[in-house]
Design a protein around this motif. Structure first.
Motif, PDB file in Angstrom:
ATOM      1  N   ILE A 141     -31.127 -45.576 -12.360  1.00 24.11           N
ATOM      2  CA  ILE A 141     -30.469 -44.720 -11.704  1.00 24.11           C
ATOM      3  C   ILE A 141     -29.193 -44.782 -11.410  1.00 24.11           C
ATOM      4  O   ILE A 141     -27.975 -43.972 -11.223  1.00 24.11           O
ATOM      5  N   LEU A 142     -28.714 -46.240 -10.859  1.00 25.64           N
ATOM      6  CA  LEU A 142     -26.896 -45.976 -10.585  1.00 25.64           C
ATOM      7  C   LEU A 142     -26.026 -45.878 -12.501  1.00 25.64           C
ATOM      8  O   LEU A 142     -25.384 -45.705 -12.695  1.00 25.64           O
ATOM      9  N   THR A 144     -26.489 -43.900 -14.927  1.00 30.54           N
ATOM     10  CA  THR A 144     -26.460 -42.698 -15.190  1.00 30.54           C
ATOM     11  C   THR A 144     -25.154 -41.882 -13.888  1.00 30.54           C
ATOM     12  O   THR A 144     -24.890 -41.371 -14.719  1.00 30.54           O
ATOM     13  N   LYS A 145     -25.559 -42.669 -12.647  1.00 26.94           N
ATOM     14  CA  LYS A 145     -24.362 -41.450 -11.581  1.00 26.94           C
ATOM     15  C   LYS A 145     -23.494 -42.673 -12.492  1.00 26.94           C
ATOM     16  O   LYS A 145     -22.243 -41.799 -12.370  1.00 26.94           O
ATOM     17  N   GLU A 148     -21.280 -40.921 -15.804  1.00 23.71           N
ATOM     18  CA  GLU A 148     -21.208 -39.346 -14.946  1.00 23.71           C
ATOM     19  C   GLU A 148     -19.692 -39.737 -14.570  1.00 23.71           C
ATOM     20  O   GLU A 148     -18.885 -39.017 -15.060  1.00 23.71           O
ATOM     21  N   ASN A 202     -16.130 -47.763 -10.168  1.00 23.23           N
ATOM     22  CA  ASN A 202     -16.967 -46.984 -11.098  1.00 23.23           C
ATOM     23  C   ASN A 202     -17.402 -48.037 -11.778  1.00 23.23           C
ATOM     24  O   ASN A 202     -18.679 -47.989 -13.094  1.00 23.23           O
ATOM     25  N   ARG A 471     -20.303 -35.463  -9.013  1.00 22.11           N
ATOM     26  CA  ARG A 471     -21.569 -35.384  -9.959  1.00 22.11           C
ATOM     27  C   ARG A 471     -22.968 -35.860  -9.337  1.00 22.11           C
ATOM     28  O   ARG A 471     -23.704 -35.666  -9.545  1.00 22.11           O
ATOM     29  N   ALA A 472     -22.450 -36.714  -8.299  1.00 19.65           N
ATOM     30  CA  ALA A 472     -23.307 -37.872  -7.883  1.00 19.65           C
ATOM     31  C   ALA A 472     -23.711 -36.600  -6.675  1.00 19.65           C
ATOM     32  O   ALA A 472     -24.712 -36.215  -6.544  1.00 19.65           O
ATOM     33  N   SER A 473     -22.871 -36.160  -5.943  1.00 15.56           N
ATOM     34  CA  SER A 473     -23.053 -35.528  -4.587  1.00 15.56           C
ATOM     35  C   SER A 473     -22.658 -33.487  -4.814  1.00 15.56           C
ATOM     36  O   SER A 473     -21.364 -33.670  -4.331  1.00 15.56           O
TER      37      SER A 473
END
Length: 935
Positions: A141-142, A144-145, A148, A202, A471-473
C-alpha cells in the motif's frame, strides 16, 4: 587500521584553511562527535601534534570514510565555519552525481547481504487473494502511495531524481557507505517551501518499501504534520496506527522494536502548535491520551521510543522549536535545483538548445526570479510560460523583468482570452489568501465549505496543475508552489470587490493595510512576497491582460492603497527600505515610483545581486536625493580576476555582466541629480567593471558631489581608482578614505591634493598603511595644497619619522590647516616636544585632537610650554584617554591661570583623581582663565 574508501572531498585542503587556533578547536570538537565509536580509533597523541595535512592523513587511514565525512561537516558547523561545511557538501554532491551518471553505486566500504523483496506482481496477486500478511500488505500500500507522490509534481524530470540522489550521501539511513553501529538517530531536512524536502521524504519511504535503505528498518511510518494538525487528543499508538486497524494486536510487539523503526515526520512547521506546546507535559506512555504536539515533542525529545530513527522535514521558521527538542540531530539544508540542474531542465524541456539557453539566461538575468527557480515547480512555470511565448513569436524578455509579470503571464497563458472564469479566479484567490494568513498550504474539504468555495470552481485550475490534488487524500488541495499562492493572495486584494464581498464574510484574513505592516510581516514572513506581488499588480498593462483573459477588473483604488500603506512610507531601517524598493520595482510604474521616492533626501542601500535591479530602478527616480550610502556585498557581486602585470583587461564573469546594466542605471544619478551632494561607500567589494562605471560618473562635469567617503573597499585598487576620479573635481570639498591596505592609494591622493583645481577643505585619512616615503610625499602634498583647512589622520601608525614630517609641514608658512586630528596615532611623550614647537609658530591651527595617545604627564608638560607662548592660536585641545594623572592637571592648571588662547579642553577617560579636579577648579576661578568648555 581499517580498510577505507577514499573520502569524497579534499579533506587536506579544507583543514589547511583553518588557523592554528581553529585547528586546535577542530581536534577538540572531533572527540565530541556522536557518530559511532570511530573517534576511539584515532591515536590522540598523533592528532594533538598534527598539522592540517597530517590530521587529514590520520583520519583517512584510521577511520571509515563515511564517519570522516559526516564528522568533518558536523565539526565545521559547530565552529561556525559554514563556508567549509558547504564546500565539503558540494564536493560530496558532485561525487554522488558522478556516481549516478555512471549508473553504479559509490564504493560501499562495507558489504551487506541483500534481502530479496517479494515480486510486485506476486504481492498484488496475493493481496487480491487475501493471503498477503500484514507487513507485506502495508509495504504494498505504501509503495503504491509513495510512488504516486514521488511522481506527482508537474514536469516530473530526471533533474528531480538527480537532486534526490545528492542527499542520499548525507542521510545516514540511505547512504550506501554507512558504517554499521551507532549514528545520530535524528536527521532534519530544512529549507524554504518547495525545494524538495517532502519529495526526499517520499523517496525515503519508497526506498524503504523497495528494501533500498542501507540501514535495516523492519517498520517505517510516515507522519504528515498537516494531517496530524487536525487530530484531537489521542494516544501515540492511535496517532501512528490510525489507518491500520488490522495491526492493533501487534502494536506492543512493533513498538518494542523501536531500534528497528523509522519515523518520517514531514512538514513539522505545519503542525501549527502554540509556542512551548511541544516541550510541555512530555510523555513516554504510548497508550496515554495526549494532544498531538505533546506526542510528537515526546518522540523528538526521546521520551517516547528513544531508540527509533527520525527524519524530520521543516521550513526554517520551525527550526528554533526543533533545536529545543531534537537530540544531537544532523541538519541538512535542502537547496533544490542547483544552477546546473536548472540549465539541464531548460535544455530538456525546450528541446531546441538556442531557445532553451535564451530562456535560461532571461531567468538568470533576474536574480530574484532565478533564486525562486531553485524550486522545481517554479522552473516548470518559467519554462512553460517562455516556451509558449517563443512558439507564438513573442519577445519573452519583458515577461522575465519581474516575478509578478511572469506569474501573471503564466496564469493567463493557461486559458483562452475571454474564458469568463471570473468567479472561479475569485474563489481560488480567496482560498490562497485564507491559507496564507493561516500559514497553511494544504486545504481540506471543510476549508472549502467554510469559505463557500465549490470544488467545481477549482476544476479549471486543477486541470492545469495550478492547484494540485493530493493523490493519497483526494479531498486535499495545495498550490503548485508557495510563491504562486502568494501571487494569488495579492490578486485577491487587487481585484475589484463584488457586492457579495461587501456583505462581510467571516474570513479570517486581514486587509491590505494590515498585510503590509511591519508587525504582521514579522509574525508571518509569507506575507512579504504577497505584498511585493500586490505592488506588481498595480501595473496598468497587467490589469488589462487579466481583464482580457478572465473578465476581472482591478480595483481602481489599488494605487491609493499602496500610497497609504506602511511599506510605502519612509521607515528607519535598511530592511524597510529594501522591502519598499522591491515592492516598487515589481510595479514597473514610473509615476508611482516617482511619487513614493520623492520623499527621500537620504538613502542607504545594501546591494547584492538580488537587490540591485530594484535599487537602480527606484533610485534613478529619487529627484530630491541629497545623500546616498552604498554597501556592495562581495558574495553576490563577484570579483573579476585581478589584472595581470601587463594590465590586460580581465575577463568579466557572467554574474558581473548580468549586473552591469543595473549598476550603470544606479550610477547615472550622479550626473542627473544636481542636489546629490553626499556619497558614502563602505564595507564593499567593487569589481573592476563596477569601479570603472562609477569613476566615469563621479568624474563627470555634471556630478555635483561635495562630501565623499570611501571606507573598507576591496580589492585594493578600488580605493586608488576612485580617488583618481576625484582629481581636479571642483565641487568635492570633503574626502574621507578609510581602511584596508592603502599603499597603492596614497600616491593617487597626492595627485588629487597637488591638482591646481583641488578644492578640498577636509581630508580624512583613517586606518592607513603607508611607508615612510609615502608619508614624506603626503606631507609635501599637504604643504603644496592651498585649500585644506582640516585633516584627520586618526588610527594611523605615524611613528617618530612620520610625525616629524608632518610637524615640518605644519610649520611651513603656507600651511593653512586650522584643525588636525592625530587620534590613536601611537604618539608618545617624546613627540609632544616637537609638537609644542609647532604650536608656537603655526599661524592657523586652532583645533588639535591627540586622544588615545599615551602622552602621559610629561607630554602634557611639553604641550603646555608651547601653548604658553603668546603666538600660539590654539583654541581647542582634546586629550581624552591619554594616560594623564593629577600631575598633568597641575601643568594644565598653571597654563590656564596665565593668559592663553585655549577655550576648550577635553580630559575625559584620564585618571586625574580628586587632586586633579581640585587644581583645575582653582584655575577656572582665576580672572585670566579663558576656558569656556571643560570635559
Amino acid at each position: 587500521m581499517v580498510s577505507s574508501t577514499q573520502v569524497n572531498f579534499n579533506l587536506q585542503a579544507l583543514l589547511e584553511q583553518l588557523s592554528q587556533d581553529e585547528l586546535s578547536k577542530f581536534k577538540s570538537l572531533l572527540r565530541t562527535v556522536s557518530l559511532g565509536n570511530e573517534a576511539q580509533k584515532i591515536p590522540q597523541k598523533e592528532v594533538d601534534e598534527a598539522d592540517g595535512k597530517q590530521l587529514a592523513e590520520i583520519l583517512i587511514s584510521h577511520c571509515h570514510s563515511y564517519w570522516t565525512e559526516l564528522a568533518t561537516i558536523q565539526v565545521f558547523e559547530k565552529m561556525h565555519r559554514m563556508d567549509l561545511s558547504e564546500r565539503a557538501k558540494d564536493e560530496l554532491r558532485e561525487a554522488a552525481l558522478k556516481s549516478l551518471n555512471k549508473n553504479k553505486p559509490l564504493s560501499l566500504g562495507i558489504t551487506r547481504k541483500e534481502r530479496e523483496p517479494l515480486d510486485v506482481e506476486e504481492m498484488l496477486e496475493r493481496f487480491k487473494a487475501g493471503t498477503l500478511d500484514n507487513e507485506n500488505r502495508y509495504r504494498l500500500i505504501l509503495k503504491t502511495k509513495f510512488r504516486e507522490m514521488w511522481q506527482s509534481w508537474p514536469g516530473d524530470s530526471k533533474e528531480v531524481r538527480v537532486m534526490a540522489e545528492r542527499y542520499r550521501m548525507l542521510i545516514p539511513f540511505s547512504n550506501p557507505r554507512m558504517l554499521p553501529g551507532p549514528f545520530s538517530h535524528t536527521v532534519v531536512l530544512h529549507s524554504p517551501a518547495g525545494l524538495g524536502k517532502t519529495t526526499l521524504a517520499n523517496k525515503l519511504m519508497l526506498d524503504w518499501t523497495e528494501d533500498n535503505l542501507i540501514q535495516k528498518f523492519k517498520y517505517a511510518f510516515y507522519l504528515s504534520c498537516r494531517e496530524l494538525s487536525r487530530l484531537g487528543p489521542c494516544s501515540f499508538a492511535e496517532m501512528v496506527f490510525r489507518d491500520w486497524p488490522e495491526w492493533q494486536e501487534d502494536i506492543p510487539h512493533i513498538l518494542a522494536q523501536a531500534q528497528r523503526i523509522l519515523f518520517v515526520i514531514d512538514g513539522f512547521d505545519e503542525l501549527g502548535a502554540p509556542p512551548g506546546a511541544l516541550i510541555q507535559d512530555l510523555c513516554g506512555d504510548w497508550e496515554q491520551q495526549k494532544p498531538v504536539p505533546v506526542l510528537l515533542g515526546s518522540l523528538l525529545k526521546r521520551k517516547m521510543l528513544p531508540k527509533a530513527a527520525l527524519l524530520v522535514t521543516t521550513r526554517p521558521r520551525a527550526l528554533r522549536d526543533l533545536r529545543f527538542l531534537a537530540e544531537q540531530p544532523i541538519y541538512i539544508r535542502v537547496e533544490g535545483f542547483l544552477e546546473e540542474d536548472r540549465r539541464a531542465y531548460f535544455l530538456r524541456r525546450f528541446g531546441d538548445e538556442d531557445q532553451a539557453m535564451r530562456a535560461f539566461e532571461l531567468m538568470r538575468s533576474n536574480a530574484a526570479l532565478f533564486q525562486l527557480g531553485s524550486a522545481p515547480a517554479v522552473c516548470w512555470i518559467v519554462c512553460t510560460t517562455l516556451k509558449l511565448q517563443m512558439e507564438k513569436g513573442e519577445d519573452p524578455a519583458p515577461t522575465c523583468l519581474t516575478s509578478t509579470g511572469l506569474f501573471l503571464r503564466f496564469l493567463c497563458s493557461q486559458f483562452p482570452q475571454g474564458a469568463q472564469l471570473r468567479g472561479a479566479l475569485r474563489a481560488l484567490s480567496l482560498l490562497a489568501a485564507q491559507g496564507l494568513w493561516a500559514q497553511m498550504s494544504v486545504f481540506h474539504g471543510e476549508d472549502l465549505e467554510r469559505l463557500g468555495v465549490q470544488e467545481s470552481d477549482l476544476r479549471p485550475f486543477l486541470d492545469r496543475d495550478i492547484l494540485c490534488q493530493d493523490r493519497a487524500s483526494k479531498g486535499c488541495y495545495s498550490f503548485i508552489h508557495l510563491s504562486f499562492q502568494q501571487f494569488l493572495t495579492a490578486l485577491f486584494y487587487a481585484l475589484e470587490k463584488e457586492e457579495e464581498d461587501r456583505d462581510g464574510h467571516a474570513w479570517d484574513i486581514g486587509d491590505v493595510q494590515k498585510m503590509l505592516t511591519r508587525e504582521e510581516r514579522l509574525k508571518n514572513p509569507d506575507l512579504i512576497q504577497a505584498g511585493r506581488f500586490f505592488f506588481g499588480l498595480a501595473n496598468e498593462k497587467r490589469a488589462k491582460e487579466l481583464e482580457a483573459t478572465f473578465g476581472c477588473q482591478m480595483s481602481p483604488e489599488i494605487k491609493q492603497e499602496l500610497l497609504r500603506c506602511d511599506v510605502s512610507r519612509k521607515n528607519g531601517t535598511v530592511a524597510d527600505l529594501k522591502e519598499l524598493l522591491c515592492c516598487l520595482y515589481e510595479s514597473q510604474e514610473d509615476e508611482l515610483v516617482k511619487e513614493v521616492m520623492a520623499q527621500f533626501k537620504e538613502i542607504s542601500l545594501h546591494l547584492n545581486a538580488v537587490d540591485i535591479a530594484s535599487s537602480s530602478f527606484c533610485v534613478k527616480h529619487c529627484r530630491n536625493l541629497q545623500k546616498m550610502a552604498l554597501q556592495v556585498i562581495k558574495e553576490t557581486l563577484p570579483e573579476n580576476v585581478a589584472a595581470s602585470e601587463s594590465n590586460a583587461e580581465p575577463e568579466r564573469s557572467q554574474d558581473d555582466q548580468d549586473m552591469l546594466p543595473f549598476w550603470t542605471d544606479l550610477c547615472s544619478i550622479f550626473g542627473s541629480n544636481k542636489d546629490l551632494m553626499g556619497l558614502e561607500i563602505n564595507n564593499s567589494f567593487l569589481s573592476a567593471s563596477l569601479v570603472k562605471i562609477l569613476c566615469e560618473q563621479i568624474a563627470s562635469d555634471n556630478c555635483h558631489l561635495q562630501r565623499v567617503v570611501f571606507k573598507n573597499l576591496s580589492p585594493a585598487d578600488a580605493h586608488r581608482n576612485l580617488c583618481l576620479a576625484l582629481r581636479g573635481h571642483k565641487t568635492v570639498t570633503h574626502l574621507t578614505l578609510q581602511g584596508n591596505d592603502q599603499k597603492d592609494m596614497l600616491p593617487a591622493l597626492c595627485e588629487v591634493l597637488r591638482h591646481p583645481e583641488c578644492n578640498l577643505r577636509y581630508l580624512g585619512l583613517v586606518s592607513c598603511s603607508a611607508t615612510t616615503q609615502q608619508w614624506a610625499d603626503l606631507s609635501l602634498a599637504l604643504e603644496a595644497n592651498q585649500s585644506l583647512m582640516c585633516v584627520n589622520l586618526s588610527d594611523n601608525e605615524l611613528l617618530d619619522e612620520g610625525a616629524k614630517l608632518l610637524y615640518t609641514t605644519l610649520r611651513h608658512p603656507k600651511c593653512f590647516l586650522q584643525r588636525l586630528s592625530l587620534e590613536n596615532c601611537h604618539l608618545t611623550e617624546a613627540n609632544c616636544k616637537d609638537l609644542a614647537a609647532v604650536l608656537v609658530v603655526s599661524r592657523e591651527l586652532t583645533h588639535l585632537c591627540l586622544a588615545k595617545n599615551s602622552l602621559k604627564d610629561t607630554g602634557v608638560k611639553f604641550l603646555c610650554e608651547g601653548l604658553s607662548y603668546p603666538e600660539c592660536k590654539l583654541q581647542a585641545l582634546v586629550l581624552w584617554n591619554c594616560d594623564i594623572t593629577s600631575d598633568g592637571c597641575c601643568s594644565l592648571a598653571k597654563l590656564l591661570q596665565e593668559k592663553s588662547s585655549l577655550s576648550c579642553l577635553d580630559l575625559g577617560l584620564n585618571h586625574i583623581g580628586v587632586t586633579g579636579v581640585k587644581v583645575l577648579c582653582e584655575a577656572l576661578s582665576k580672572p585670566l582663565c579663558n576656558l569656556r568648555c571643560l570635559w
